[in-house]
Design a protein around this motif. Structure first.
Motif, mmCIF file in Angstrom:
data_model
loop_
_atom_site.group_PDB
_atom_site.id
_atom_site.type_symbol
_atom_site.label_atom_id
_atom_site.label_comp_id
_atom_site.label_asym_id
_atom_site.label_seq_id
_atom_site.Cartn_x
_atom_site.Cartn_y
_atom_site.Cartn_z
ATOM 1 N N ASN A 17 0.833 -1.210 0.000
ATOM 2 C CA ASN A 17 0.000 0.000 0.000
ATOM 3 C C ASN A 17 0.868 1.262 0.000
ATOM 4 O OD1 ASN A 17 -2.468 -1.287 -0.089
ATOM 5 N ND2 ASN A 17 -2.623 -1.446 2.125
ATOM 6 N N PHE A 18 1.963 1.224 0.759
ATOM 7 C CA PHE A 18 2.881 2.366 0.768
ATOM 8 C C PHE A 18 3.478 2.591 -0.627
ATOM 9 C CE2 PHE A 18 7.265 3.884 1.032
ATOM 10 C CZ PHE A 18 7.044 5.138 1.584
ATOM 11 N N LEU A 19 3.929 1.500 -1.249
ATOM 12 C CA LEU A 19 4.495 1.619 -2.598
ATOM 13 C C LEU A 19 3.471 2.148 -3.595
ATOM 14 C CD1 LEU A 19 6.623 -1.649 -2.852
ATOM 15 C CD2 LEU A 19 7.467 0.698 -2.709
ATOM 16 N N ASN A 20 2.238 1.688 -3.443
ATOM 17 C CA ASN A 20 1.161 2.130 -4.333
ATOM 18 C C ASN A 20 0.938 3.634 -4.184
ATOM 19 O OD1 ASN A 20 -1.004 2.310 -6.022
ATOM 20 N ND2 ASN A 20 -2.405 1.221 -4.692
ATOM 21 N N ASN A 21 0.887 4.110 -2.950
ATOM 22 C CA ASN A 21 0.662 5.539 -2.713
ATOM 23 C C ASN A 21 1.875 6.368 -3.110
ATOM 24 O OD1 ASN A 21 -1.909 5.113 -1.715
ATOM 25 N ND2 ASN A 21 -1.191 4.879 0.377
ATOM 26 N N TYR A 22 3.072 5.868 -2.825
ATOM 27 C CA TYR A 22 4.298 6.619 -3.088
ATOM 28 C C TYR A 22 4.609 6.703 -4.584
ATOM 29 C CZ TYR A 22 9.165 8.109 -2.780
ATOM 30 O OH TYR A 22 10.341 8.788 -2.929
ATOM 31 N N LEU A 23 4.427 5.581 -5.290
ATOM 32 C CA LEU A 23 4.750 5.536 -6.717
ATOM 33 C C LEU A 23 3.567 5.887 -7.609
ATOM 34 C CD1 LEU A 23 6.901 2.273 -6.702
ATOM 35 C CD2 LEU A 23 7.709 4.635 -6.699
#
Length: 125
Positions: A17-23
């Motif tokens: 989820n962090f990667l999805n939001n960050y990228l």
């Protein structure tokens, strides 16, 4: 032990989820988390024993996670009409495609494995 493994798997969901939001990707965070876990398992950074019991339990109880969704769908009358028939048809067809692909893939991999074993036995003689 099972609870700690489920929490460990949940960490990968959070990472995804962090990667999805960050990228800002169009891939769901849960899929990204599974990909991260897959690669870590492949490169032996994470041992299978660290997640096996928790993952097995989650898979065994998977149907329970879909009960609230199924109950929620029954509240919408328009879905149960013609749209419902189309949805059921898509579900049945996609299930058949997945089953056929899985069967053919396992048959191919089994044959490939037998050929490799046969080849290694004949070269060792």
């Amino acid at each position: 032990m099972k609870i700690s493994q489920i929490c460990f798997l949940y960490v990968f969901l959070m990472v995804g989820n962090f990667l999805n939001n960050y990228l800002d990707l169009s891939i769901p965070g849960s899929i990204l988390g599974l990909l991260v876990l897959f690669f870590l398992l492949q490169f032996k950074v994470v041992k299978i024993e660290w997640v096996e019991l928790g993952a097995t339990w989650l898979l065994a109880e998977l149907l329970l996670f879909f009960v609230p969704s199924a109950v929620g769908v029954t509240q919408y009358k328009q879905i149960m009409g013609f749209q419902g028939i189309k949805i059921v048809l898509v579900i049945v067809l996609s299930t058949l495609v997945v089953m056929a692909f899985t069967g053919l893939s396992s048959k191919f991999l089994s044959k490939l494995r037998k050929d490799v074993k046969h080849e290694s036995i004949s070269t060792n003689r």
